[in-house]
Every structure is written in structure tokens, then in C-alpha cells.
Design a protein around this motif. Structure first.
Motif, PDB file in Angstrom:
ATOM      1  N   ILE A  45       0.815  -1.074   0.017  1.00 39.62           N
ATOM      2  CA  ILE A  45       0.056  -0.049  -0.147  1.00 39.62           C
ATOM      3  C   ILE A  45       0.812   1.207   0.001  1.00 39.62           C
ATOM      4  N   LEU A  46       0.417   2.140  -0.851  1.00 37.46           N
ATOM      5  CA  LEU A  46       1.428   3.364  -0.846  1.00 37.46           C
ATOM      6  C   LEU A  46       0.638   4.455  -0.145  1.00 37.46           C
ATOM      7  N   VAL A  47       1.690   5.151   0.605  1.00 34.45           N
ATOM      8  CA  VAL A  47       1.072   6.157   1.522  1.00 34.45           C
ATOM      9  C   VAL A  47       1.745   7.340   1.442  1.00 34.45           C
ATOM     10  N   PRO A  48       1.608   8.434   1.260  1.00 35.79           N
ATOM     11  CA  PRO A  48       2.198   9.580   1.124  1.00 35.79           C
ATOM     12  C   PRO A  48       3.191   9.898   2.394  1.00 35.79           C
ATOM     13  N   GLN A  49       4.343  10.266   2.079  1.00 34.62           N
ATOM     14  CA  GLN A  49       5.302  10.325   3.079  1.00 34.62           C
ATOM     15  C   GLN A  49       5.100  11.407   4.076  1.00 34.62           C
ATOM     16  N   ALA A  50       4.173  12.505   3.782  1.00 33.43           N
ATOM     17  CA  ALA A  50       3.757  13.558   4.859  1.00 33.43           C
ATOM     18  C   ALA A  50       2.952  12.764   5.983  1.00 33.43           C
ATOM     19  N   ALA A  51       2.377  11.472   5.645  1.00 32.42           N
ATOM     20  CA  ALA A  51       1.173  10.846   6.459  1.00 32.42           C
ATOM     21  C   ALA A  51       1.874  10.035   7.367  1.00 32.42           C
ATOM     22  N   LEU A  52       3.272   9.874   7.328  1.00 34.04           N
ATOM     23  CA  LEU A  52       3.807   8.752   8.185  1.00 34.04           C
ATOM     24  C   LEU A  52       4.952   9.444   8.957  1.00 34.04           C
ATOM     25  N   THR A  53       4.833   8.998  10.223  1.00 36.63           N
ATOM     26  CA  THR A  53       5.851   9.424  11.253  1.00 36.63           C
ATOM     27  C   THR A  53       6.397   8.443  11.889  1.00 36.63           C
ATOM     28  N   ARG A  54       7.662   8.787  12.560  1.00 36.42           N
ATOM     29  CA  ARG A  54       8.157   7.748  13.486  1.00 36.42           C
ATOM     30  C   ARG A  54       8.687   8.159  14.728  1.00 36.42           C
ATOM     31  N   ASN A  55       8.708   7.511  15.691  1.00 36.45           N
ATOM     32  CA  ASN A  55       8.651   7.716  17.249  1.00 36.45           C
ATOM     33  C   ASN A  55      10.488   7.594  17.285  1.00 36.45           C
ATOM     34  N   PRO A  56      10.754   8.051  18.729  1.00 32.25           N
ATOM     35  CA  PRO A  56      12.152   7.963  18.640  1.00 32.25           C
ATOM     36  C   PRO A  56      12.868   6.575  18.616  1.00 32.25           C
ATOM     37  N   ARG A  57      12.081   5.785  18.525  1.00 30.22           N
ATOM     38  CA  ARG A  57      12.502   4.029  18.410  1.00 30.22           C
ATOM     39  C   ARG A  57      12.485   3.860  17.077  1.00 30.22           C
ATOM     40  N   GLY A  58      12.113   4.594  16.321  1.00 27.64           N
ATOM     41  CA  GLY A  58      12.137   4.390  14.801  1.00 27.64           C
ATOM     42  C   GLY A  58      10.903   3.650  14.361  1.00 27.64           C
ATOM     43  N   GLU A  59       9.932   3.376  15.095  1.00 33.11           N
ATOM     44  CA  GLU A  59       8.762   2.503  14.755  1.00 33.11           C
ATOM     45  C   GLU A  59       7.761   3.678  13.970  1.00 33.11           C
ATOM     46  N   ALA A  60       7.286   3.083  12.883  1.00 35.38           N
ATOM     47  CA  ALA A  60       6.419   4.143  11.767  1.00 35.38           C
ATOM     48  C   ALA A  60       4.939   3.705  12.229  1.00 35.38           C
ATOM     49  N   SER A  61       4.276   4.920  12.233  1.00 36.78           N
ATOM     50  CA  SER A  61       2.818   5.079  12.330  1.00 36.78           C
ATOM     51  C   SER A  61       2.111   5.878  11.527  1.00 36.78           C
TER      52      SER A  61
END
Length: 376
Positions: free
Chosen positions: A289-305
Motif C-alpha cells: 500500500i502506498l502512503v504519502p510520506q507526509a502521512a507517516l511519522t516515526r517515534n524515537p525508536r524508529g517505529e512507523a505509524s
């Protein structure tokens, strides 16, 4: 007066806050698509053909008939070796053949003459038998002399050293006047075919194993065999190549498998031994699934959400798996399912559970300008 004014302002602020309601956000609907799995690997250029030019007879080099570094064609004469000894040997073989032919004719005629005499018992039968044997020996000597003459002719031809293949020839390792032999270990020169050329690409066995498991599990499909090249200076080679095969064994020292690609090289830009990087689509991810880069964030541990709109029109944070990008999008391979509404606009200060008013990104969002009363 002051306290009353403060209480009035607080009441107005609370009233404004309640009137604002859910935050308007833009969303896209998650859909699976076929996403190519691009791979970039190191490789080296190898000549498609390589041949060492070697002498097949012994003698002094009389002439060199090519320009070092030039393109030569198969069969073109490159060197001339002194022919005097070989011309003499060919003449001697020709004379020996003529002598053998004359002897064979004489013995045959003698045997033919003795045959009726032997039948009439005018001569001893042994004489006729000896004559027939001599005729056969003479005929065999003719064949032997003819073979020797052919050998002498071949050796004479070998005094002209031709190019075994077409390609670009390197420097001459022997000069005019040098003595060469038919069994020497060092070649006179080396010819390499440089159009087309091969690119030997190295891929780790672990990556190849993961790729094959994905193919076996149905999560991926075979990709294109077309390959692009990045040269040593970072520029892209204008011609594209094709992957031809991969080795059937792993290099024990490097733990890699060699893949070979074939590239056209009409201008001779690619030289054997040159370091390059190969780009190609080794597989196609059929469930990404393609998601725009602006919609995805990462926490300090590098986990994407990402934030999605749940059934109650509230923002829900969803952890996803996204290890690579494609253009301006993240390639999400886990954590989302088709039909999810992924929030891509209005993410400023977004918190899980916050009520939202979802609007498809294809529709323009209505953002009201602040009123003078709201500033106070």
C-alpha cells in the motif's frame, strides 16, 4: 469589573471551542497495488568475448599490421612471421609429392606388365607379387607426400597471424624482430569483444533467499529483467541491459551469488574491469500500500505509524511496516488493510481519539479565516 470581564472572556472561549467541533482532515483510502522491489547492487564490466592472439609456428616477427587499441575484425591479419623457411619446406614437400607420383606410376605399370606373364607362367609368380606390393607401397607414399605438402602449406599460412574474434585489441606484447614460438605461454596481444559487454552483479545469498521465499509464498511476483547502470562518476548509462542468468552456487569467500546482465556498448563507453552499480526490479510486491510520506511519522525508536479514521470518526494511531520509499510515497507492507482511511492532511497536533471530520483529499478542504472576535 475586571473579574466579570475575565469570566465573560472565559465563557466566550469555551463557547467558541464547543462550536469548533471535530477537526476537518483529508484522507485517502488504502488500496493494494503492485509495487516493484527495486534493487541496487555493485557490479563490474566484463568482456563478452576475450581471445589471446598466439603464434602457431616459430619464427621472427617481420611486420605488425594493426594499430594498438583499434577495433579489429575476425580473420584480419595482425602479424607476419618470416616465411622463408616455410616456403622452402612447402616447395620441398611439393617436390617429394611429384617424385612419389612418378614412382607410383612406374611401379603400377611394371605390375600391370607382369600380370599376363605371370598368368602364362612366363615369369615367376613371386616377381609379380613383389611388383604388386611395390605399387601399393608407392601409392601409399603418394598419400603420405600429399599430406606432408598440406602440412607445409598450413604452416606457411600460419606465418600470417589472424584475429580470432572481432573486438578491440590491446597493446602488442612483442615487437617487430622478436622471436616467437608455437608453444610459448605469453600471447602476442589480447582482443576483447566490447559490444555487447557483460556486467557481473554481486548479490548476497541472504537477500536472494528472502526473495525466493517471497516468490514461493505468493507475496511477490518475478520482476522485470531490464537493468539500468550507474557509472563510476554517478551518471546514468543511457542504454538498458537484460539479466541473463544467475550462478547456481554461492561464493564461499564472499557469500554472494553472481548475476550476469548483458548491455549494448556501441560507443565503447563501458570498459572491462570498470566498477558500476546496477539497478533493476528483482520482484513485484503484490500486496503493498502506498502512503504519502507526509502521512507517516516515526517515534524515537524508529517505529512507523499513521493516523486512520475509525468507525466513530475519531483519529486512531496505527503502527505500520514501511522500510522503503517509491517516489514521494512510503511502501507499507504491514499494519494497513485495503479500505482503511489514512489521514494525510490536518495532522498538526493530531492525537489518538480526537474527533475528526474526514474529507477525501480529492475535495478541497474548507478552512475558515479567523474572525476578529476569535482573536480576543
Amino acid at each position: 469589573m475586571t473579574i466579570a470581564a475575565l469570566v465573560g472572556c472565559a465563557n466566550e472561549a469555551a463557547q467558541d471551542s464547543s462550536q469548533k467541533g471535530p477537526v476537518e482532515v483529508g484522507y485517502i483510502v488504502a488500496r493494494t497495488s503492485d509495487v516493484p522491489v527495486a534493487v541496487e547492487l555493485a557490479g563490474r564490466i566484463a568482456a563478452a568475448e576475450m581471445s589471446e592472439v598466439r603464434p602457431q609456428v616459430t619464427g621472427l616477427i617481420r611486420r605488425r599490421l594493426f594499430t594498438e587499441g583499434a577495433v579489429v575484425r575476425a580473420g584480419q591479419t595482425l602479424y607476419e612471421i618470416d616465411t622463408r623457411l616455410y616456403r622452402a619446406a612447402a616447395a620441398e614437400a611439393e617436390a617429394n609429392l611429384a617424385s612419389a607420383l612418378a614412382n607410383a606410376e612406374a611401379t603400377r605399370v611394371r605390375a600391370d606388365r607382369l600380370k599376363p606373364l605371370a598368368e602364362a607362367q612366363a615369369v615367376a609368380l613371386q616377381d609379380y607379387t613383389d611388383a604388386r606390393a611395390s605399387a601399393r607401397q608407392a601409392a601409399a607414399a603418394v598419400r603420405q607426400a600429399r599430406a606432408q605438402m598440406q602440412t607445409a602449406g598450413v604452416n606457411l599460412q600460419f606465418t600470417r597471424v589472424p584475429a580470432p574474434i572481432s573486438g578491440r585489441i590491446g597493446r602488442s606484447l612483442f615487437t617487430v624482430g622478436a622471436l616467437v614460438t608455437g608453444n610459448q605461454t605469453e600471447p602476442l596481444a589480447v582482443i576483447q569483444g566490447v559490444d555487447p559487454v557483460f556486467v557481473d552483479i554481486q548479490q548476497s545469498s541472504a537477500e536472494l533467499l528472502a526473495f525466493r521465499r517471497a516468490l514461493a509464498g505468493g507475496g511477490a511476483a518475478p520482476g522485470s529483467t531490464s537493468v539500468g547502470l550507474l557509472l563510476e562518476d554517478g551518471t546514468e548509462y543511457p542504454q538498458r541491459g537484460v539479466v541473463q542468468f544467475s550462478e547456481v552456487m554461492v561464493d564461499a569467500e564472499t557469500g554472494t551469488v553472481t548475476l550476469r546482465a548483458r548491455f549494448p556498448n556501441p560507443e565503447g563507453l563501458l570498459l572491462p574491469g570498470m566498477f558500476v552499480r546496477a539497478r533493476f526490479e528483482q520482484a513485484v510486491d503484490t500486496g503493498a500500500i502506498l502512503v504519502p510520506q507526509a502521512a507517516l511519522t516515526r517515534n524515537p525508536r524508529g517505529e512507523a505509524s499513521v493516523f486512520v479514521v475509525d468507525a466513530g470518526n475519531k483519529a486512531a494511531e496505527r503502527k505500520v511496516t514501511a522500510t522503503r520509499t517509491l517516489g514521494t510515497d512510503w511502501v507499507v507492507t504491514g499494519g494497513l488493510k485495503p479500505g482503511d482511511k489514512v489521514i494525510v492532511q490536518g495532522l498538526a497536533r493530531m492525537k489518538p481519539g480526537a474527533p475528526v471530520k474526514p474529507v477525501p483529499t480529492s475535495k478541497p478542504q474548507v478552512i475558515a479565516a479567523p474572525t476578529p472576535d476569535s482573536r480576543g
